[in-house]
Design a protein around this motif. Structure first.
Motif: not given
Length: 97
Positions: A21-27, A32-34, A41-44, A48-52
């Motif tokens: 939900l966080y990824i869908c909302r903010d990015y 379906s793409e997730l 790939e999802y973990e990576t 990256c999002i955590q680093e940002i």
């Protein structure tokens, strides 16, 4: 006979849904793409999002420390004015009638 190796991942469902939900909302990525991403790939992407987010929090703390001004900018010093407490109004007595 071909042998296949199957990897099993144990994932907390609630955490996974919150991350999605966080990824869908903010990015602005569709769920379906997730689901199409491989697990690594999802973990990576999550790393990256955590680093940002961590960098954004550090920048916000620096901004708050600098009173909301951009880094490297400082407010000019205001001149100090002498206090005006030395002057007072004269007292006038009014005669009663």
């Amino acid at each position: 006979m071909e042998s296949a190796i199957y990897l099993t991942f144990v994932v907390n469902l609630e955490s996974s849904v919150k991350n999605d939900l966080y990824i869908c909302r903010d990015y602005h990525i569709q769920p379906s793409e997730l689901r199409r991403l491989r697990y690594y790939e999802y973990e990576t992407m999550l790393e990256c999002i955590q680093e940002i987010n961590k960098k954004a929090e550090e920048d916000e703390k620096k901004r708050e420390k600098n009173n909301g001004l951009p880094e490297g900018y400082s407010m000019p010093k205001m001149p100090s004015f002498p206090s005006m407490s030395g002057t007072s109004m004269p007292t006038i007595s009014i005669p009663s009638l």
